[in-house]
Motif scaffolding. Structure first.
Motif, short mmCIF file in Angstrom:
data_model
loop_
_atom_site.label_atom_id
_atom_site.label_comp_id
_atom_site.label_asym_id
_atom_site.label_seq_id
_atom_site.Cartn_x
_atom_site.Cartn_y
_atom_site.Cartn_z
N ILE A 32 15.36 5.35 15.85
CA ILE A 32 16.72 4.40 16.24
C ILE A 32 17.42 4.19 14.95
CG2 ILE A 32 17.13 2.09 17.04
CD1 ILE A 32 14.68 2.52 19.19
N THR A 35 19.53 7.16 13.79
CA THR A 35 20.53 7.35 14.69
C THR A 35 21.62 6.48 14.59
OG1 THR A 35 19.51 6.27 16.79
CG2 THR A 35 19.33 8.82 16.57
N VAL A 36 21.30 5.18 14.35
CA VAL A 36 22.15 4.02 14.06
C VAL A 36 23.01 4.44 12.62
CG1 VAL A 36 22.50 1.59 13.27
CG2 VAL A 36 21.15 2.05 15.11
N THR A 39 25.55 7.41 13.62
CA THR A 39 26.36 6.68 14.21
C THR A 39 27.52 5.79 13.46
OG1 THR A 39 25.12 6.49 16.35
CG2 THR A 39 27.07 5.36 16.49
N ALA A 40 27.19 5.14 12.72
CA ALA A 40 28.04 4.51 11.81
C ALA A 40 28.64 5.25 10.87
CB ALA A 40 27.22 3.42 11.04
#
Length: 150
Positions: A32, A35-36, A39-40
């Motif tokens: 997680i 992926t954060v 994504t950022a």
């Protein structure tokens, strides 16, 4: 998230179940977090590419340089967190009364293995643990006026 909440936050889960699920919990947390970070980085880059029209993105405007620097800092932060999490010396040590016992052992086995025989302590061990020896080891801190209150 729900599984982690039910197993680790609520007290009714047995320690064996917690020990079984812990590797999955750690892996999913890292997944997680990764992926954060991704994504950022993608969101900042997409906004920059579509927002810069007059000085194009490929001509290195100040906004692009700032955003790319921010992206590198985000990437370095993520890499540092991954490095810290994967190092065994950064892991929290097991407490004597810990709920999660290594290898599914029970509390009595752990307490028995942690018993200390004080009858065989030689003079060198007692000198190492004395207050005077601790003062000698922390002499530079004492000179600076940074004495511990403990």
């Amino acid at each position: 998230l729900l599984l982690g909440f039910l197993i680790f936050l609520l007290p009714w889960a047995p320690p064996s179940l917690r020990a079984l699920v812990m590797p999955i919990h750690v892996y999913s947390g890292l997944l997680i977090f990764g992926t954060v970070i991704a994504t950022a980085l993608m969101g900042v880059t997409e906004k920059l590419i579509f927002a810069l029209k007059d000085p194009a993105y490929h001509s290195f405007p100040p906004e692009g340089v700032f955003t790319n620097t921010l992206g590198l800092l985000i990437l370095l932060f993520g890499a540092l967190i991954f490095w810290i999490v994967t190092r065994p010396q950064w892991k929290r040590p097991n407490e004597p009364n810990s709920i999660l016992q290594p290898n599914g052992g029970n509390k009595e086995e752990v307490e028995g293995s942690m018993a200390i025989n004080t009858g065989n302590v030689d003079k060198s061990d007692s000198e190492l643990n004395s207050e005077a020896a601790a003062g000698k080891r922390n002499f530079t801190l004492d000179e600076a006026g940074q004495r511990s209150t403990m």
